[in-house]
Write a protein that holds these residues in place. Sequence first.
Motif, short mmCIF file in Angstrom:
data_model
loop_
_atom_site.label_atom_id
_atom_site.label_comp_id
_atom_site.label_asym_id
_atom_site.label_seq_id
_atom_site.Cartn_x
_atom_site.Cartn_y
_atom_site.Cartn_z
N SER A 67 13.86 21.07 41.14
CA SER A 67 15.20 20.77 41.94
C SER A 67 14.73 20.36 43.71
CB SER A 67 16.45 20.47 41.32
OG SER A 67 16.59 19.90 40.07
N PRO A 68 14.69 19.87 44.03
CA PRO A 68 15.02 20.88 45.81
C PRO A 68 16.40 21.56 46.28
CG PRO A 68 16.12 17.75 45.74
CD PRO A 68 15.67 19.02 44.44
N ASP B 123 16.84 13.76 46.59
CA ASP B 123 16.23 13.06 45.24
C ASP B 123 16.75 14.18 45.12
OD1 ASP B 123 14.43 11.42 45.56
OD2 ASP B 123 13.25 12.66 46.67
N TYR C 165 14.54 15.71 41.58
CA TYR C 165 13.18 16.82 41.89
C TYR C 165 13.04 16.49 42.79
CZ TYR C 165 15.31 16.87 36.98
OH TYR C 165 16.22 16.39 35.68
N ALA C 166 12.38 17.61 43.37
CA ALA C 166 11.26 18.04 44.27
C ALA C 166 10.79 19.49 45.02
CB ALA C 166 11.93 16.59 45.50
N TYR D 10 6.94 18.06 48.52
CA TYR D 10 6.23 16.95 47.15
C TYR D 10 7.53 16.50 46.68
CZ TYR D 10 4.08 16.71 43.04
OH TYR D 10 3.21 16.12 41.46
N ASP D 11 7.01 15.12 46.25
CA ASP D 11 7.97 14.28 45.38
C ASP D 11 6.92 14.04 44.33
OD1 ASP D 11 9.89 12.91 43.94
OD2 ASP D 11 9.41 10.62 45.33
N GLU E 109 7.59 12.22 41.59
CA GLU E 109 8.31 10.80 40.86
C GLU E 109 6.63 9.74 42.06
OE1 GLU E 109 11.90 9.94 40.94
OE2 GLU E 109 12.95 10.64 38.59
N HIS E 110 6.25 10.57 43.28
CA HIS E 110 5.61 9.43 44.37
C HIS E 110 5.39 10.28 44.85
CE1 HIS E 110 8.61 6.13 44.27
NE2 HIS E 110 9.67 6.93 43.67
N TYR F 123 6.24 13.60 51.92
CA TYR F 123 7.76 13.24 51.22
C TYR F 123 8.07 14.71 52.59
CZ TYR F 123 11.47 15.17 48.76
OH TYR F 123 12.61 15.48 48.69
N LEU G 167 14.76 11.09 53.77
CA LEU G 167 14.58 10.81 53.44
C LEU G 167 13.02 10.21 53.93
CD1 LEU G 167 12.02 11.99 50.17
CD2 LEU G 167 13.21 9.74 49.88
N ARG H 200 9.31 8.74 53.88
CA ARG H 200 8.60 8.61 52.65
C ARG H 200 6.50 8.36 53.61
NH1 ARG H 200 9.03 9.38 47.39
NH2 ARG H 200 11.16 9.05 47.00
#
Length: 397
Positions: free
Chosen positions: A273-274, A291, A293-294, A312-313, A315-316, A321, A332, A334
């Motif tokens: 998690s960030p 987010d 998770y990042a 870094y993400d 999920e993408h 990021y 955010l 992107r």
Amino acid sequence: MSRRLPRRALSLCVLLTGVLTGALTRATSPAHAHADPPRPHAAERGPAGLFQESTTARLQTDGSLSDVVGLSKSNIWAVGQEDVWEAWQNRSVITHWDGGTWTELGIRNDASNAGHLRSVAAASPREIWAVGEGHDGLPYVVRGDGSVFDRVSVPELGSGDWLGGVAAVPGRMVAVGGRAGKTLVATSTAKGWTAVQGKAKGMLYGVALTRKGDGWAVGDDGTEPLIMRLAGNTWKPVTAPSVAGGFLRDVSMEGPKKAVAVGGIYHDDGKISPLVLTWNGKRWRQVPVPDRYAELYGVTGDGKGHFWVSGYDPEHPGEAYLLRGAGSAWRLVRGETPTRPRTMRLQAVTHVGDLTMAVGHVVDANDHYTDVIERFQPNTAKAGGSTAKTTGAPAER
């Protein structure tokens, strides 16, 4: 800086020596061609009014950039490595942006050919510092005047010492890391070098200084975030928010009452998690981010009270990021959605004038690395292209 994770499990140790330092594992592999460089584009999902451009410094085979520092929009330095898969043949990289061209510079007295430069700092246009690790097993310290660079011999540092972050202001350079499982702070002033090992266990990965003598250093003790503050000429631990599994990888400050530290929280399922902590002049506090998770690696201030964070993400994974914000309000940012599978990690970010620049690498489906540079400017600013050239000691091909 370089951004590594707590030492809690074997899977995490793989990350510690790989993902955040520019190489997933240290396996030997043949030389690879570059992945296709990202294409310039207008940011459709970034902040309104910003132009975004993805470019590359065109490092050689399997190159990655670890850190970046800007003195002006036409004077930016970045460091990293080439041949990230070659444990004993990877090479350090120092490259410079003059507003239109990336130029690689060699290190004149580089007997070990280094291995990986992790962090860079600029006290002035004529005083540039970088730290990392050499193939000789010693910490690697480099100083340059903007045209030539030399490795600096530091007798106070020895085999087994590790340096992950550096900051510099006129009259003082500070590099942080670890020694025998405890924190390490190495300082260079007009009086010479000192290297102080902390009393408690932990590692430091990021450091920030101001011209007035304020400073912060961040890391973790293996289970929770670790923060140290410069008081006079002494670094002392301060109270950090209790975050189980938390770690910090970079810090940026704008005076004694405003600072941001970033990192993550490691969970037992392997997800991260960030983590963003802010300093208000009295205490550090954890703030929410968009987010769940990042992975957050780098942070920089814009001089006006706002900060940019790179990372870094999962999920993408193929998109650039970043976070942009201040206090408890973060937005955010992107990049474009890639047309082919890839993973992009932005390991560091700097801001000068109206330009924000983040650096890192892209890994394609065949595990080929390409250095990547994301630039953000107001739409009214002219976003030019970039070219690359190499000077100094010729690199292997």
